[in-house]
Write a protein that holds these residues in place. Structure first.
Motif, PDB file in Angstrom:
ATOM      1  N   CYS A 515      41.699  46.667  32.635  1.00  0.00           N
ATOM      2  CA  CYS A 515      41.183  45.535  33.397  1.00  0.00           C
ATOM      3  C   CYS A 515      40.824  45.891  34.829  1.00  0.00           C
ATOM      4  O   CYS A 515      39.989  45.233  35.456  1.00  0.00           O
ATOM      5  CB  CYS A 515      42.194  44.399  33.411  1.00  0.00           C
ATOM      6  SG  CYS A 515      42.980  44.142  31.809  1.00  0.00           S
ATOM      7  N   CYS A 518      37.255  46.096  36.740  1.00  0.00           N
ATOM      8  CA  CYS A 518      36.567  44.922  37.280  1.00  0.00           C
ATOM      9  C   CYS A 518      37.515  44.084  38.140  1.00  0.00           C
ATOM     10  O   CYS A 518      37.187  43.680  39.249  1.00  0.00           O
ATOM     11  CB  CYS A 518      36.020  44.052  36.149  1.00  0.00           C
ATOM     12  SG  CYS A 518      34.767  44.888  35.171  1.00  0.00           S
ATOM     13  N   HIS A 519      38.701  43.809  37.595  1.00  0.00           N
ATOM     14  CA  HIS A 519      39.626  42.911  38.314  1.00  0.00           C
ATOM     15  C   HIS A 519      40.344  43.628  39.455  1.00  0.00           C
ATOM     16  O   HIS A 519      40.999  42.972  40.257  1.00  0.00           O
ATOM     17  CB  HIS A 519      40.650  42.319  37.345  1.00  0.00           C
ATOM     18  CG  HIS A 519      40.051  41.290  36.417  1.00  0.00           C
ATOM     19  ND1 HIS A 519      39.787  40.006  36.812  1.00  0.00           N
ATOM     20  CD2 HIS A 519      39.651  41.383  35.129  1.00  0.00           C
ATOM     21  CE1 HIS A 519      39.254  39.323  35.791  1.00  0.00           C
ATOM     22  NE2 HIS A 519      39.154  40.146  34.751  1.00  0.00           N
ATOM     23  N   ALA A 523      44.491  43.375  41.014  1.00  0.00           N
ATOM     24  CA  ALA A 523      44.193  42.186  40.228  1.00  0.00           C
ATOM     25  C   ALA A 523      43.566  41.091  41.068  1.00  0.00           C
ATOM     26  O   ALA A 523      43.607  39.920  40.723  1.00  0.00           O
ATOM     27  CB  ALA A 523      45.453  41.659  39.515  1.00  0.00           C
ATOM     28  N   GLY A 525      40.438  40.774  41.672  1.00  0.00           N
ATOM     29  CA  GLY A 525      39.039  40.546  41.314  1.00  0.00           C
ATOM     30  C   GLY A 525      38.076  41.440  42.066  1.00  0.00           C
ATOM     31  O   GLY A 525      36.873  41.238  42.003  1.00  0.00           O
ATOM     32  N   SER A 530      33.163  45.335  40.307  1.00  0.00           N
ATOM     33  CA  SER A 530      32.955  43.920  40.585  1.00  0.00           C
ATOM     34  C   SER A 530      31.702  43.680  41.410  1.00  0.00           C
ATOM     35  O   SER A 530      31.112  42.607  41.365  1.00  0.00           O
ATOM     36  CB  SER A 530      34.160  43.347  41.328  1.00  0.00           C
ATOM     37  OG  SER A 530      34.233  43.904  42.622  1.00  0.00           O
ATOM     38  N   PRO A 537      34.461  38.840  38.875  1.00  0.00           N
ATOM     39  CA  PRO A 537      35.693  38.784  38.086  1.00  0.00           C
ATOM     40  C   PRO A 537      36.700  37.855  38.765  1.00  0.00           C
ATOM     41  O   PRO A 537      36.742  37.760  39.987  1.00  0.00           O
ATOM     42  CB  PRO A 537      36.200  40.232  38.113  1.00  0.00           C
ATOM     43  CG  PRO A 537      35.016  41.058  38.453  1.00  0.00           C
ATOM     44  CD  PRO A 537      34.124  40.210  39.290  1.00  0.00           C
ATOM     45  N   ARG A 538      37.468  37.172  37.948  1.00  0.00           N
ATOM     46  CA  ARG A 538      38.442  36.215  38.474  1.00  0.00           C
ATOM     47  C   ARG A 538      39.481  36.926  39.330  1.00  0.00           C
ATOM     48  O   ARG A 538      39.942  38.023  38.983  1.00  0.00           O
ATOM     49  CB  ARG A 538      39.121  35.522  37.285  1.00  0.00           C
ATOM     50  CG  ARG A 538      40.118  34.469  37.613  1.00  0.00           C
ATOM     51  CD  ARG A 538      39.498  33.205  38.160  1.00  0.00           C
ATOM     52  NE  ARG A 538      38.716  32.445  37.190  1.00  0.00           N
ATOM     53  CZ  ARG A 538      38.084  31.298  37.512  1.00  0.00           C
ATOM     54  NH1 ARG A 538      38.150  30.817  38.737  1.00  0.00           N
ATOM     55  NH2 ARG A 538      37.389  30.663  36.596  1.00  0.00           N
ATOM     56  N   ASN A 539      39.841  36.308  40.447  1.00  0.00           N
ATOM     57  CA  ASN A 539      40.963  36.790  41.240  1.00  0.00           C
ATOM     58  C   ASN A 539      42.244  36.335  40.553  1.00  0.00           C
ATOM     59  O   ASN A 539      42.578  35.151  40.567  1.00  0.00           O
ATOM     60  CB  ASN A 539      40.869  36.222  42.664  1.00  0.00           C
ATOM     61  CG  ASN A 539      42.098  36.571  43.487  1.00  0.00           C
ATOM     62  OD1 ASN A 539      42.991  37.274  43.028  1.00  0.00           O
ATOM     63  ND2 ASN A 539      42.125  36.080  44.716  1.00  0.00           N
ATOM     64  N   LEU A 540      42.956  37.273  39.951  1.00  0.00           N
ATOM     65  CA  LEU A 540      44.139  36.905  39.163  1.00  0.00           C
ATOM     66  C   LEU A 540      45.381  36.761  40.029  1.00  0.00           C
ATOM     67  O   LEU A 540      46.475  36.553  39.518  1.00  0.00           O
ATOM     68  CB  LEU A 540      44.365  37.929  38.049  1.00  0.00           C
ATOM     69  CG  LEU A 540      43.185  38.016  37.069  1.00  0.00           C
ATOM     70  CD1 LEU A 540      43.369  39.170  36.116  1.00  0.00           C
ATOM     71  CD2 LEU A 540      43.016  36.713  36.312  1.00  0.00           C
TER      72      LEU A 540
END
Lengths: 604, 433
Positions: A515, A518-519, A523, A525, A530, A537-540
């Motif tokens: 992951c 991209c993330h 994490a 994002g 990206s 990509p979502r900011n996790l």
């Protein structure tokens, strides 16, 4: 051989000739000779004439030691008549420097006397330019390497052609006046003062720090900005921030040219230490971090409970919230509409957002303002009271009133303020995404919003039917493709893997492998891929968002991908429910809040 | 007034003395009249301080412009120009971080001939780096480093490195953004050397960053230490040329034409006693060209052929530098701003090949490959012992050596070009147009 020798020797002689000619017949000598001739013709007495006859062309210079580092100004070598009142109608360089009452010059017995004597001030203290040179190109600072070309007079070839004409004018000199005349009320630095006011009125102070004036931390420190940058750059950074730095998050404010000019002049006057300050003053400011001065500039208001709403409204306007936000007729064109804030946010959210915008929206660019608690309370109270909804007659009208500012008139997520939002507004024209989600889910997004992002919950303003109306409008106007039957997907309702340190570690390993590209490793994002992906990509690490989605939705996004985005279906890459369970545990773990209230670090 | 004990020659009258004054002064300086015969030609070379480092006779092959291209001489003349202009510039320069840049402005704007002096110094410096390298390449491609010239080759390589270092130390002195960041980059490359890299960097800069100490060190190196070493080195280099038997030449150049009197002998005018040995002193000198009497060979008198060729080279060099200096001004960028590095910050052009390679691998690009190249240069004459192919450009016998050398040279040139023209912000590849 002899001919070649002769030619070579001829060249050497020729070049020596040119060099010597250049050396002994300077332009400034011609200027001076012309001056002596003219002055002799004007002379009234023989003694005066004799004195002029004795003068031979020579390099004139003024050594200035009262203002900062010692300067050597040789400008008067060419501008030799600058202090001779008889030459006021002549053309440059043989023109008298104008006398002006505003500059403090006084007329005594018909003779002007300067307040700023050239013998004490030289020229470059006020005008900039390069005092040591004798060639106009270099002394006026026309060559692109000279950091201080004549203020408001000389523009360099490397400057943007459309800005250059705007960077001329006497007002620019005020930036140098302000090096000594630091009093904000000083008449001679009115434009600097205008710029200073704009610095607060357009909310520059929210992001930028200037020692003794403001303490923003989002943007660069502007304390010495006038020393570092030329007018062209300052203008460009304000007028079109992304033209100079594509990744700049600085909004393009809605400013007129004369406002930009005032800001540029104000910024040009920020050179760190100015001539009026002493070392000890400087040190004192450093000790307090400028806090006293900052507070003196933005004076706290005492809030009276009875007038809370009124005071809140005044504060919102005075503290320049509308430099970015829209509120009624005022619109900064950068941030969301606050006109009906009471209908979409509650007091708790607004208050938290005020105190730390990132606590409610982790990727917000809104700066943290250091106002008093009472002030925040009043401003919150005022916003909560704003509940007047615009006319929402049908789906289209509703979209235009509520959604267009972010999602854009084409529905492609490119609304007027979209570039300032992170995550970017959803592109509603992407049928792949829109048709992969059920109507229930989409209506839910509209009515309950998307936590941790700029998408508010419209539920108080739009009932189920109205929300469906908006959705129908979006689907016909933007998505266009007909709805398809959704394929049934096998998704666990609950995470089958129990939360444990081992599971999180497995999930992290999995995440780094699959992951992080991209993330991102954090994490957040912002992985290396990206940059080329839209939507991003979502900011996790957006805890508000992660907490708002259930396991089922996380499983669905990972297992089956998110259509219309770069998120692939990981089933195809061999992930099973157990792997995804570890990943979900990892994502949950990094968003867990310990009691301190901060986001937890990665669970090692 | 003359003492009575010495009555002869008779005392000349004051009038005669005055009349002959110019002639006597002239003759006291120049011992020989313009030579009209071999004896005088050799005497001219011997008795003139500036000419006596030349041999009296020089091989015809050495005078061929297509063989040497005059590169060694051009390097030397550039060095002379550099010394002269450099000394003049020293009158104005102050190696202080607060004053150096102002002095540059003065040189550019106010000092008489300041601009042309600085331009000449700048362009000669760049020129010398380039020409010294071309000279080195010429010597390699003609196999001139072979026995007995091995040591002179080694010395030449040292001189080349010194030239680079000389130019590098001078680069910092203007104390503008260009200088500051080029030296920051250049010294950083030195810092990549294993074990001693950081120490060398610290020693060069006198600190952990380029500052006043570095400026002073570079200045002293540039105006005193390196010129002294370079002058000594050049002297030995020249001396060795003669001791090693003149310039290299192919063996067939020495083949005596069958008993045909060479040109100088044929045109010889009998002036003095014919039996007198013309080159008496040379007879004492050991070495491959020692000869006495008039052995027919392929040599000509240095006067006038060699001297004219040298004068010609000098005139060409000086003209070129003067024209360049008139047309192009030496760069002077913004005053140093430590907080605001240009993007990209580039080393001087001759190190841009290194910087380009450093962008791939710090150690191999900055230290490994250059070290291998320099070591190869040093040991080449001791490895390549075959005596074939000397004195000919790109001799077939030396194909392997030339190919290896050419590969290194071309690779470096390509890297320099990429580094100079094709590298933009963040060292990203950009097109120069």
């Amino acid at each position: 051989m002899r001919i070649a020798l002769a030619i070579g020797t001829f060249f050497i002689l020729l070049i020596h000739g040119i060099v010597f000619y250049d050396q002994f017949f300077h332009r400034w000598e011609r200027n001076q000779t012309a001056y002596f001739d003219q002055a002799r013709a004007m002379a009234k007495s023989d003694a005066e004439r004799a004195a002029l006859s004795d003068r031979k062309p020579r390099i004139e210079q003024i050594v200035v030691s009262n203002f900062g580092e010692t300067r050597v100004d040789r400008c008067t070598t060419c501008h030799i008549a600058s202090d001779d009142p008889r030459f006021s109608t002549y053309a440059e360089p043989l023109k008298t420097h104008p006398y002006s009452i505003a500059m403090g010059d006084v007329q005594k017995n018909g003779k002007w006397e300067r307040r700023h004597k050239f013998s004490e001030f030289g020229c470059t203290v006020c005008h900039d330019g390069q005092g040591r040179g004798l060639e106009p190109k270099y002394s006026h600072g026309e060559d692109e390497y000279w950091p201080d070309p004549l203020l408001g007079h000389t523009t360099q070839d490397s400057w943007r052609k459309d800005y250059a004409p705007k960077l001329k004018g006497k007002e620019y000199l005020e930036a140098n006046c302000a090096q000594c005349h630091t009093d904000p009320g000083f008449a001679g630095t009115a434009t600097v003062e205008k710029g200073r006011k704009l610095f607060f009125a357009t909310n520059c102070y929210g992001c930028h720090r200037i020692e003794g004036l403001s303490d923003g931390t989002i943007g660069p420190d502007l304390t010495e900005v006038g020393k570092k940058w030329k007018l062209d750059y300052l203008w460009g950074r304000i007028a079109d921030p992304r033209a100079i730095l594509a990744t700049s998050i600085m909004p393009k404010f809605n400013l007129k040219d004369d406002e930009i000019k005032a800001l540029v002049i104000f910024l040009k006057s920020r050179k760190g230490r100015n001539f009026a300050e002493t070392e000890i003053q400087r040190y004192k400011v450093k000790l307090t971090g400028g806090a006293e001065l900052v507070q003196a500039t933005i004076k706290p208001v005492e809030i009276k409970p009875a007038e809370m709403l009124k005071q809140g409204e005044k504060l919102i306007l005075d503290r320049a919230c509308t430099a970015c936000h829209k509120l009624g007729a005022r619109d900064g064109g950068i941030a969301p509409d606050l006109s009906f804030e009471g209908s979409i946010k509650d007091e708790q959210w607004i208050s938290a957002h005020f105190k730390n915008p990132k606590s409610t929206m982790p990727d917000s660019i809104m700066p943290t303002f250091r106002f008093t608690d009472d002030e925040f309370k009043a401003m919150t109270a005022y916003l909560v009271s704003l509940k007047t909804a615009p006319a929402l007659t049908n789906g289209e009208a509703t979209y235009k009133a509520l959604c267009l500012r972010c999602h854009g008139d084409k529905g492609d997520g490119n609304g007027p303020i979209a570039i300032h939002l992170d995550p970017f507004p959803r592109d509603l024209t992407k049928a792949g995404f829109m048709n992969s989600k059920s109507d229930t889910r989409l209506v839910n997004s509209i009515r309950n919003g998307v936590a941790g992002t700029s998408m508010p919950a419209w539920g108080k303003m739009l009932d189920e039917e109205q929300a469906k109306g908006v959705l129908a409008y979006i689907q016909t106007a933007f998505t266009k493709e007909p709805r398809r039957e959704l394929k049934a997907r096998q998704i666990p309702e609950k995470n089958p893997i129990a939360m444990s340190a081992e599971s999180v570690a497995r999930g992290e390993a999995q995440f780094v492998n699959r992951c992080a590209g991209c993330h991102g490793k954090k994490a957040d994002g912002k992985g290396p891929n990206s940059l080329d992906i839209q939507p991003k990509p979502r900011n996790l690490r957006n805890a508000r968002f992660v907490d708002s989605v259930d396991d089922r939705r996380l499983f669905e996004a990972i297992l089956y991908g998110v259509q219309g985005t770069a998120m692939p279906s990981w089933i195809d890459y061999g992930l099973n429910n157990n792997d995804v369970g570890d990943l979900v545990n990892f994502i949950r773990a990094i968003n867990q809040k310990p009691k301190g209230g901060q986001n937890a670090g990665t669970n090692q | 007034m003359s003492p009575a004990a010495n009555p002869i020659p008779p005392k000349p009258g004051l009038l005669t003395a005055l009349k002959e004054l110019p002639k006597n002064v002239w003759n006291s300086i120049f011992r020989n009249p313009l030579p009209s015969n071999d004896l005088e030609k050799s005497a001219t070379s011997f008795t003139n301080f500036f000419l006596h480092i030349h041999p009296v006779k020089v091989h015809k092959h050495s005078l061929k412009p297509t063989y040497t291209l005059g590169l060694g001489l051009i390097s030397f003349f550039l060095f002379v120009i550099l010394i002269l202009t450099g000394i003049l510039l020293m009158f104005y320069y102050v190696p202080s971080t607060t004053q150096a840049y102002d002095r540059m402005l003065d040189l550019r704007g106010t000092v008489a001939f300041g601009m042309i002096l600085r331009n000449m110094h700048r362009w000669s410096a760049h020129g010398m780096v380039a020409v010294v390298f071309l000279h080195l390449a010429r010597v390699f491609f003609t196999g001139a480093y072979k026995k007995p010239r091995e040591f002179n080759w080694v010395l030449g390589v040292v001189l080349f490195l010194l030239t680079l270092f000389m130019s590098f130390t001078g680069y910092l002195l203007p104390w503008d953004q260009l200088a500051f960041w080029a030296i920051t980059v250049g010294t950083a490359i030195a810092g990549y050397a294993p074990v001693v890299g950081k120490d060398i960097q610290f020693l060069l800069m006198g600190g952990t960053s380029v500052g006043q100490e570095a400026l002073l060190r570079f200045y002293v190196l540039h105006v005193a230490v390196l010129p002294a070493i370079l002058t000594l080195g050049i002297s030995i280099h020249f001396w060795r040329i003669r001791k090693d038997g003149g310039l290299s030449r192919p063996p067939e150049a020495d083949a005596t034409p069958a008993l045909e009197f060479s040109a100088p002998a044929a045109t010889m005018k009998v002036a003095g006693p014919e039996s007198r040995k013309t080159y008496g002193l040379q007879g004492l000198v050991r070495g491959p060209i020692t000869k006495a009497g008039q052995v027919p060979d392929n040599t000509v008198f240095s006067w006038p052929d060699l001297f004219r060729a040298e004068l010609f080279t000098f005139v060409i060099t000086l003209s070129a530098i003067l024209i360049l200096s008139l047309l192009f001004n030496a760069p002077l960028e913004e005053p140093v701003n430590i907080l605001h590095p240009p993007n990209p910050a580039k080393a001087p052009w001759y190190f841009l090949g290194l910087q380009e390679m450093v962008s791939y691998s710090a150690f191999w690009g900055g230290i490994g490959i250059p070290t291998i190249f320099v070591v190869l240069l040093f040991i080449t004459p001791y490895i390549d012992r075959a005596q074939t192919g000397v004195g000919k450009w790109f001799a077939k016998e030396r194909l392997l050596a030339n190919t290896i050398f050419l590969t290194f040279v071309l690779a470096n040139i390509v890297f320099v070009i990429i580094g100079t023209f094709f590298r933009g912000p963040n060292w990203a590849f950009v097109m120069p147009w």
